[in-house]
Design a protein around this motif. Structure first.
Motif, PDB file in Angstrom:
ATOM      1  N   TRP A  42     -19.938  11.504  73.762  1.00 54.06           N
ATOM      2  CA  TRP A  42     -18.345  10.585  73.084  1.00 54.06           C
ATOM      3  C   TRP A  42     -18.313  11.179  71.580  1.00 54.06           C
ATOM      4  O   TRP A  42     -17.599  11.521  71.149  1.00 54.06           O
ATOM      5  N   ALA A  43     -18.715   9.802  70.957  1.00 54.27           N
ATOM      6  CA  ALA A  43     -18.509   9.932  69.937  1.00 54.27           C
ATOM      7  C   ALA A  43     -19.780  11.123  69.337  1.00 54.27           C
ATOM      8  O   ALA A  43     -18.630  10.765  68.135  1.00 54.27           O
ATOM      9  N   PRO A  44     -20.836  10.726  69.640  1.00 55.38           N
ATOM     10  CA  PRO A  44     -21.376  12.134  68.586  1.00 55.38           C
ATOM     11  C   PRO A  44     -20.574  13.591  68.618  1.00 55.38           C
ATOM     12  O   PRO A  44     -20.129  14.279  67.659  1.00 55.38           O
ATOM     13  N   GLY A  45     -20.005  13.706  70.155  1.00 53.53           N
ATOM     14  CA  GLY A  45     -19.033  14.344  70.475  1.00 53.53           C
ATOM     15  C   GLY A  45     -17.998  14.303  69.313  1.00 53.53           C
ATOM     16  O   GLY A  45     -16.867  15.663  68.344  1.00 53.53           O
ATOM     17  N   SER A  46     -16.843  13.493  68.762  1.00 54.88           N
ATOM     18  CA  SER A  46     -15.963  13.020  67.900  1.00 54.88           C
ATOM     19  C   SER A  46     -16.716  13.595  66.400  1.00 54.88           C
ATOM     20  O   SER A  46     -15.740  14.209  66.028  1.00 54.88           O
ATOM     21  N   ARG A  47     -17.670  12.843  66.322  1.00 55.65           N
ATOM     22  CA  ARG A  47     -18.137  13.484  64.960  1.00 55.65           C
ATOM     23  C   ARG A  47     -18.112  14.924  64.464  1.00 55.65           C
ATOM     24  O   ARG A  47     -17.742  15.426  63.495  1.00 55.65           O
ATOM     25  N   ILE A  48     -18.795  15.520  66.059  1.00 59.13           N
ATOM     26  CA  ILE A  48     -18.764  16.942  65.303  1.00 59.13           C
ATOM     27  C   ILE A  48     -16.806  17.348  64.886  1.00 59.13           C
ATOM     28  O   ILE A  48     -16.603  18.249  63.714  1.00 59.13           O
ATOM     29  N   LEU A  49     -16.127  17.250  65.578  1.00 58.27           N
ATOM     30  CA  LEU A  49     -14.953  18.001  65.644  1.00 58.27           C
ATOM     31  C   LEU A  49     -13.844  17.432  65.021  1.00 58.27           C
ATOM     32  O   LEU A  49     -13.373  17.675  63.721  1.00 58.27           O
ATOM     33  N   SER A  50     -13.946  15.764  64.470  1.00 55.44           N
ATOM     34  CA  SER A  50     -14.154  15.678  63.134  1.00 55.44           C
ATOM     35  C   SER A  50     -14.618  15.758  61.496  1.00 55.44           C
ATOM     36  O   SER A  50     -13.784  16.532  61.095  1.00 55.44           O
ATOM     37  N   ASN A  51     -15.535  16.841  61.820  1.00 54.77           N
ATOM     38  CA  ASN A  51     -15.884  17.171  60.778  1.00 54.77           C
ATOM     39  C   ASN A  51     -14.954  19.076  60.171  1.00 54.77           C
ATOM     40  O   ASN A  51     -15.571  19.279  59.295  1.00 54.77           O
ATOM     41  N   TRP A  52     -14.852  19.558  61.375  1.00 51.56           N
ATOM     42  CA  TRP A  52     -14.054  20.887  61.615  1.00 51.56           C
ATOM     43  C   TRP A  52     -12.156  21.163  61.688  1.00 51.56           C
ATOM     44  O   TRP A  52     -12.505  21.652  61.458  1.00 51.56           O
ATOM     45  N   TRP A  53     -11.834  19.429  61.652  1.00 50.20           N
ATOM     46  CA  TRP A  53      -9.982  19.296  62.587  1.00 50.20           C
ATOM     47  C   TRP A  53     -10.117  18.222  61.248  1.00 50.20           C
ATOM     48  O   TRP A  53     -10.634  17.284  61.416  1.00 50.20           O
ATOM     49  N   ASP A  54      -9.046  18.805  60.319  1.00 53.23           N
ATOM     50  CA  ASP A  54      -9.005  17.318  60.034  1.00 53.23           C
ATOM     51  C   ASP A  54      -7.521  16.475  59.994  1.00 53.23           C
ATOM     52  O   ASP A  54      -7.488  17.139  61.544  1.00 53.23           O
ATOM     53  N   ARG A  55      -6.482  15.366  59.362  1.00 54.78           N
ATOM     54  CA  ARG A  55      -6.111  14.750  60.068  1.00 54.78           C
ATOM     55  C   ARG A  55      -4.931  15.982  60.873  1.00 54.78           C
ATOM     56  O   ARG A  55      -4.299  14.811  61.835  1.00 54.78           O
ATOM     57  N   ARG A  56      -4.304  16.692  60.216  1.00 54.91           N
ATOM     58  CA  ARG A  56      -3.118  17.168  60.981  1.00 54.91           C
ATOM     59  C   ARG A  56      -3.228  17.412  62.139  1.00 54.91           C
ATOM     60  O   ARG A  56      -2.041  18.261  62.701  1.00 54.91           O
ATOM     61  N   TYR A  57      -4.398  18.054  62.583  1.00 56.70           N
ATOM     62  CA  TYR A  57      -4.637  18.571  63.378  1.00 56.70           C
ATOM     63  C   TYR A  57      -5.398  17.256  64.878  1.00 56.70           C
ATOM     64  O   TYR A  57      -5.640  17.640  66.232  1.00 56.70           O
TER      65      TYR A  57
END
Length: 415
Positions: free
Chosen positions: A122-137
């Motif tokens: 879960w946390a590693p997947g969350s890290r990947i998504l945070s690299n690609w998507w900013d706060r607005r989304y």
């Protein structure tokens, strides 16, 4: 030459990344949420009590909690792709080892090990998504991610209900093949960050816990945790998700036991339990959208609303017989409102701590979530045995939801 974030190609690439991460996690729960369906068979064949099996579930949840605290910050330092893939593959192995158990130790030890390797997801997947998507989304993105987790529960429940007639050991052998497949596809499709796919990385986000404590330098592992512990709203969120996850896993582990009954191989009510993860999945994506669009990125208020309603629904479930026609729709609503707030919790991590600490924050929050969840399992098992009624799971869930809502209300003004 790198392309910018305004290119159509970048938009397509980050959607592909989201879909690939979701696809991998869609099958992750086949490696750990299958346990509830195995409890009646294990109890009957190996002579283990509900309390003992509750402690086996706790062993997984607590080792998962420890793993979250470790693997979250490892994802921030080394990336999430390798960790997420390795975790799924090792969980496949641990499930098969558990399937050969002949006693309490044979169940508890590999199941505890499975909890640790499952925490690599879960946390590693969350890290990947945070690299690609900013706060607005992030509310919507983490809503979709949590939706995949919810649908993973659906896949697990359907697969487990399908194979339960062949004996409890196959519950640990069959469904996890899908997890192995998901990890292989994920490994070949995902790029850790935009720069690895030929795009510019997202800019840093100012005014986060990291910037205030240790601006403009690489953080040590302890300084990463220090940022989390110094953020009071984040700590309230950690305590609130603890009670929310206690309610969630109380349902996920013991609802199958409730609806399987004594005739666990051929129970006509076993399919009613599938309404729970379906409600959870739809609740997750709905709450993420609500936090972004209705509450303008505020995460706390929808959590308070959802958990308050969940407490009412769980109270209603406690009053119903499992054969009641109302059991299915009310179980759906209970799952919807219990699990829905999860997406808002995960979006809260990068919002409060910054995307550089998204993995650490998610890992810390998940540590508290599973620490609390582990406390609930033997308690529920003991209450079921003492009262000779599987209905006892629902009052515990109702109280946990109410406490989570109260704690989350303290950060409404700041998040």
């Amino acid at each position: 030459m790198t392309e910018t974030h305004h290119d159509r190609g970048f938009a397509d690439a980050r959607v592909r990344t989201l879909v690939a991460v979701m696809f991998c996690y869609l099958f992750y729960y086949t490696g750990r949420q299958n346990f509830g369906f195995a409890i009646p068979g294990i109890s009957q064949e190996l002579g283990l009590s509900k309390s003992q099996l509750g402690w086996c579930s706790t062993a997984l949840l607590w080792s998962y909690a420890i793993g979250q605290a470790i693997n979250g910050q490892l994802a921030d330092r080394f990336g999430g792709k390798s960790l997420m893939t390795l975790g799924g593959m090792l969980s496949f192995v641990m499930n098969w080892i558990t399937s050969f158990a002949g006693g309490l130790a044979g169940v508890m030890i590999p199941w505890a090990g499975n909890g640790f390797v499952q925490s690599m997801g879960w946390a590693p997947g969350s890290r990947i998504l945070s690299n690609w998507w900013d706060r607005r989304y992030r509310g919507r993105v983490f809503g979709f991610y949590t939706f995949a987790a919810g649908m993973s529960s659906v896949v697990t429940y359907v697969m487990a209900a399908t194979v339960v007639g062949h004996g409890w050991r196959w519950i640990f052998r069959g469904p996890v093949v899908l997890m192995l497949l998901g990890c292989i596809v994920f490994w070949f499709l995902v790029r850790e960050r935009p720069s690895q796919a030929g795009y510019e990385d997202l800019p840093d986000e100012p005014d986060t816990a990291r910037d205030k404590l240790h601006p403009e330098r690489h953080l040590t592992w302890w300084e990463r945790y220090q940022c989390g512990f110094a953020c009071v709203p984040f700590l309230f969120g950690c305590a609130a998700i603890g009670f929310q996850n206690l309610a969630r896993y109380g349902l996920l582990v013991w609802v199958p036991v409730h609806f399987l009954g004594d005739n666990w191989k051929d129970s006509p009510q076993k399919w009613v339990s599938v309404a729970l993860p379906i409600g959870m999945a739809i609740g997750a994506v709905s709450a993420g959208w609500i936090s972004d669009r209705v509450f303008g990125g505020k995460r706390a208020l929808p959590v308070v609303i959802f958990l308050s309603i969940a407490a009412v629904c769980a109270t209603g479930m406690a009053m119903l017989d499992r054969t009641s026609l109302l059991a299915l729709p009310l179980l759906f609503l209970t799952g919807f409102f219990v699990y829905g707030p999860q997406s808002a919790f995960w979006a809260l991590c990068p919002d409060l701590l910054g995307k550089h600490l998204a993995g650490t924050g998610t890992g810390m929050m998940n540590f508290f979530a599973y620490l609390f969840a582990g406390l609930g399992e033997p308690l529920i098992g003991h209450l079921i045995e003492s009262n000779h009624s599987t209905h006892m799971v629902f009052p515990v869930v109702a109280v946990a939801c109410a406490l989570g809502a109260i704690l989350m209300s303290f950060i409404r003004k700041t998040a």
